[in-house]
Motif scaffolding. Structure first.
Motif, PDB file in Angstrom:
ATOM      1  N   ALA A 155       0.772  -1.164   0.154  1.00 50.93           N
ATOM      2  CA  ALA A 155      -0.028   0.052   0.034  1.00 50.93           C
ATOM      3  C   ALA A 155       0.779   1.493   0.077  1.00 50.93           C
ATOM      4  O   ALA A 155       1.760   1.257   0.602  1.00 50.93           O
ATOM      5  CB  ALA A 155      -0.809  -0.018   1.297  1.00 50.93           C
ATOM      6  N   ALA A 156       0.516   2.290  -0.931  1.00 52.83           N
ATOM      7  CA  ALA A 156       1.338   3.360  -1.011  1.00 52.83           C
ATOM      8  C   ALA A 156       0.251   4.627  -0.564  1.00 52.83           C
ATOM      9  O   ALA A 156      -0.848   4.564  -0.850  1.00 52.83           O
ATOM     10  CB  ALA A 156       1.586   3.533  -2.482  1.00 52.83           C
ATOM     11  N   PRO A 157       0.566   5.757  -0.087  1.00 47.06           N
ATOM     12  CA  PRO A 157      -0.059   6.970   0.351  1.00 47.06           C
ATOM     13  C   PRO A 157      -0.754   7.577  -0.826  1.00 47.06           C
ATOM     14  O   PRO A 157       0.211   7.489  -2.188  1.00 47.06           O
ATOM     15  CB  PRO A 157       1.046   7.779   1.211  1.00 47.06           C
ATOM     16  N   GLY A 158      -1.763   7.828  -0.974  1.00 43.71           N
ATOM     17  CA  GLY A 158      -2.500   8.756  -2.117  1.00 43.71           C
ATOM     18  C   GLY A 158      -3.682   9.942  -1.429  1.00 43.71           C
ATOM     19  O   GLY A 158      -3.625   9.954  -0.339  1.00 43.71           O
ATOM     20  N   GLY A 214     -12.630   0.057   0.047  1.00 43.33           N
ATOM     21  CA  GLY A 214     -13.560   0.054  -0.989  1.00 43.33           C
ATOM     22  C   GLY A 214     -12.574   0.613  -2.407  1.00 43.33           C
ATOM     23  O   GLY A 214     -11.624   0.482  -2.470  1.00 43.33           O
ATOM     24  N   TRP A 215     -13.420   0.988  -3.458  1.00 43.17           N
ATOM     25  CA  TRP A 215     -12.805   1.200  -4.575  1.00 43.17           C
ATOM     26  C   TRP A 215     -13.032   2.618  -4.916  1.00 43.17           C
ATOM     27  O   TRP A 215     -14.352   3.106  -4.924  1.00 43.17           O
ATOM     28  CB  TRP A 215     -13.262   0.287  -5.818  1.00 43.17           C
ATOM     29  N   VAL A 216     -12.013   3.296  -5.787  1.00 41.81           N
ATOM     30  CA  VAL A 216     -12.253   4.572  -6.198  1.00 41.81           C
ATOM     31  C   VAL A 216     -11.664   4.951  -7.723  1.00 41.81           C
ATOM     32  O   VAL A 216     -10.560   4.087  -7.764  1.00 41.81           O
ATOM     33  CB  VAL A 216     -11.558   5.642  -5.366  1.00 41.81           C
ATOM     34  N   SER A 217     -12.236   5.668  -8.512  1.00 44.11           N
ATOM     35  CA  SER A 217     -11.709   5.914  -9.738  1.00 44.11           C
ATOM     36  C   SER A 217     -10.109   6.624  -9.691  1.00 44.11           C
ATOM     37  O   SER A 217     -10.271   7.271  -8.842  1.00 44.11           O
ATOM     38  CB  SER A 217     -12.827   6.621 -10.594  1.00 44.11           C
ATOM     39  N   SER A 218      -9.630   5.942 -10.535  1.00 42.94           N
ATOM     40  CA  SER A 218      -8.017   6.638 -10.657  1.00 42.94           C
ATOM     41  C   SER A 218      -7.954   7.920 -11.017  1.00 42.94           C
ATOM     42  O   SER A 218      -6.856   8.802 -10.819  1.00 42.94           O
ATOM     43  CB  SER A 218      -7.080   5.686 -11.466  1.00 42.94           C
ATOM     44  N   GLN A 219      -8.899   8.597 -11.845  1.00 50.25           N
ATOM     45  CA  GLN A 219      -8.900   9.941 -12.198  1.00 50.25           C
ATOM     46  C   GLN A 219      -9.244  10.676 -10.932  1.00 50.25           C
ATOM     47  O   GLN A 219      -9.007  12.004 -11.048  1.00 50.25           O
ATOM     48  CB  GLN A 219     -10.107  10.181 -13.117  1.00 50.25           C
ATOM     49  N   TYR A 220      -9.431  10.383  -9.716  1.00 51.23           N
ATOM     50  CA  TYR A 220      -9.644  11.123  -8.448  1.00 51.23           C
ATOM     51  C   TYR A 220      -8.559  10.854  -7.567  1.00 51.23           C
ATOM     52  O   TYR A 220      -8.473  11.620  -6.537  1.00 51.23           O
ATOM     53  CB  TYR A 220     -10.948  10.961  -7.698  1.00 51.23           C
ATOM     54  N   LEU A 221      -7.498  10.237  -8.071  1.00 52.19           N
ATOM     55  CA  LEU A 221      -6.323   9.884  -7.115  1.00 52.19           C
ATOM     56  C   LEU A 221      -5.017  10.656  -7.445  1.00 52.19           C
ATOM     57  O   LEU A 221      -4.723  10.603  -8.726  1.00 52.19           O
ATOM     58  CB  LEU A 221      -6.176   8.321  -6.938  1.00 52.19           C
ATOM     59  N   GLU A 222      -4.240  10.963  -6.387  1.00 55.43           N
ATOM     60  CA  GLU A 222      -2.750  11.221  -6.560  1.00 55.43           C
ATOM     61  C   GLU A 222      -1.847  10.191  -5.811  1.00 55.43           C
ATOM     62  O   GLU A 222      -2.385   9.640  -4.777  1.00 55.43           O
ATOM     63  CB  GLU A 222      -2.536  12.580  -6.252  1.00 55.43           C
ATOM     64  N   TYR A 223      -0.874   9.739  -6.502  1.00 56.09           N
ATOM     65  CA  TYR A 223      -0.005   8.744  -5.789  1.00 56.09           C
ATOM     66  C   TYR A 223       1.281   9.137  -5.383  1.00 56.09           C
ATOM     67  O   TYR A 223       1.766  10.109  -6.383  1.00 56.09           O
ATOM     68  CB  TYR A 223      -0.139   7.538  -7.190  1.00 56.09           C
ATOM     69  N   LEU A 224       1.622   8.683  -4.419  1.00 55.45           N
ATOM     70  CA  LEU A 224       3.215   9.342  -3.973  1.00 55.45           C
ATOM     71  C   LEU A 224       4.272   8.687  -4.809  1.00 55.45           C
ATOM     72  O   LEU A 224       4.447   7.328  -4.794  1.00 55.45           O
ATOM     73  CB  LEU A 224       3.338   8.821  -2.678  1.00 55.45           C
TER      74      LEU A 224
END
Length: 326
Positions: A20-23, A72-82
């Motif tokens: 798991a990575a922070p987002g 749960g699940w979230v669309s990747s278009q709403y995420l920022e990844y470290l």
């Protein structure tokens, strides 16, 4: 069959938890029970909230995340990844960050996280729904608003990272210089401590030498003072002895015997007078000179000397008559 599916899901989910990575969620969005907008809503995630990204489906359209105590699940278009110590917009860096790929098995996933939910009892229905909509979960759609926010955040993070890098290099240089200064100060402090220790040792040695010299001087004074006292006492005794010797003749002169011995010296004074011819001197006893002089007869000046018969007779008075017996 069901047990096998559960074990397979457990094996697939185990490594994803470790990876798991922070987002960050760019805009407010919903946390779904599956990779699709048709799945039940688990929770609502506000914009800017931090989540843990466990992985994404193949194609990186939907990602498995955890928020607070929910999963749960979230669309990747709403995420920022470290990525490399900065947050990047996930859809733009999918090919670079290598997000872990995870599967979605509805039965095992729901059994692990949604056993108490009201819609869990309809997991058969939702399993069929997933089978029919799985092809849509791999299609990525971009929300312009979410993309604008995510890319702006990526740009800001890049600028901040560059600035922090410059600052870090500057701080590293300053830290190195401060470390060199600290080492130099430490060396100077050690040298000063060594000098102070040496000065203390020299002072102690000087004090000890001065004390020894003072003791030796006092001992010498004590040793030299005793002979001086003895010599002074001897000199006083000698002076006293000489004074006693000088005083002894004076004491003897005052005794009667000394006066008797000195009497002829006084009676010898008449000898210097012109002697009367043929005058017999009276016999003077050892008495006082004054008595002897008083007993002497007065000289006969008018009567000339007469010659006795026979030529050499005795003077007048004859023997035995010249002197009177007292």
């Amino acid at each position: 069959m069901r047990l096998r599916s559960i074990l397979l899901a457990a094996l697939l989910l185990a490594p994803t938890a470790a990876l798991a990575a922070p987002g960050i969620v760019t805009v407010s969005t919903g946390l779904r029970a599956g990779p699709g907008t048709g799945f039940p809503l688990v929770d609502r995630i506000p914009g800017g909230a931090r989540v843990n990204i466990h992985g994404c489906l193949r194609g990186n359209a939907w990602c498995d995340v955890s928020f607070s105590d929910d999963r749960g699940w979230v669309s990747s278009q709403y995420l920022e990844y470290l990525y490399r110590n900065r947050y990047v917009y996930l859809p733009d860096y999918v090919d670079q960050i290598d997000v872990p790929v995870v599967p979605f098995v509805l039965s095992s996933y729901w059994s692990s996280y949604y056993a108490g939910r009201p819609w869990y009892r309809r997991h058969a229905y939702w399993n069929n729904y997933w089978s029919s909509h799985q092809r849509f979960a791999n299609r990525m759609t971009i929300d312009p608003r979410a993309a604008r926010i995510g890319r702006a955040a990526t740009r800001d993070a890049t600028i901040a990272l560059e600035r922090s890098g410059v600052h870090a290099r500057g701080n590293a240089a300053i830290s190195g210089r401060d470390a060199a200064t600290a080492r130099r100060d430490t060396a100077i402090a050690r040298r000063d401590a060594a000098i102070a220790k040496r000065d203390a040792a020299v002072a102690t040695e000087r004090t000890r030498a001065a004390r020894s010299e003072r003791f030796a001087h006092e001992r010498a004074n004590v040793q030299s003072r005793n002979p001086r006292d003895v010599q002074a006492r001897v000199m006083r005794e000698q002076a006293t002895g000489r004074a006693a010797v000088r005083a002894q003749p004076m004491a003897r002169a005052e005794t009667p015997r000394a006066r008797a011995h000195e009497a002829p010296r006084v009676s010898a004074a008449p000898v210097s007078r012109p002697a009367t011819p043929h005058v017999a001197q009276p016999k003077v006893s050892h008495g006082s000179p004054m008595n002897a002089r008083a007993q002497m007869p007065a000289p006969r000046a008018a009567e000339p000397a007469k010659a006795h018969a026979g030529g050499g007779g005795a003077p007048a008075g004859g023997p035995g008559g010249g002197h009177q017996k007292h």
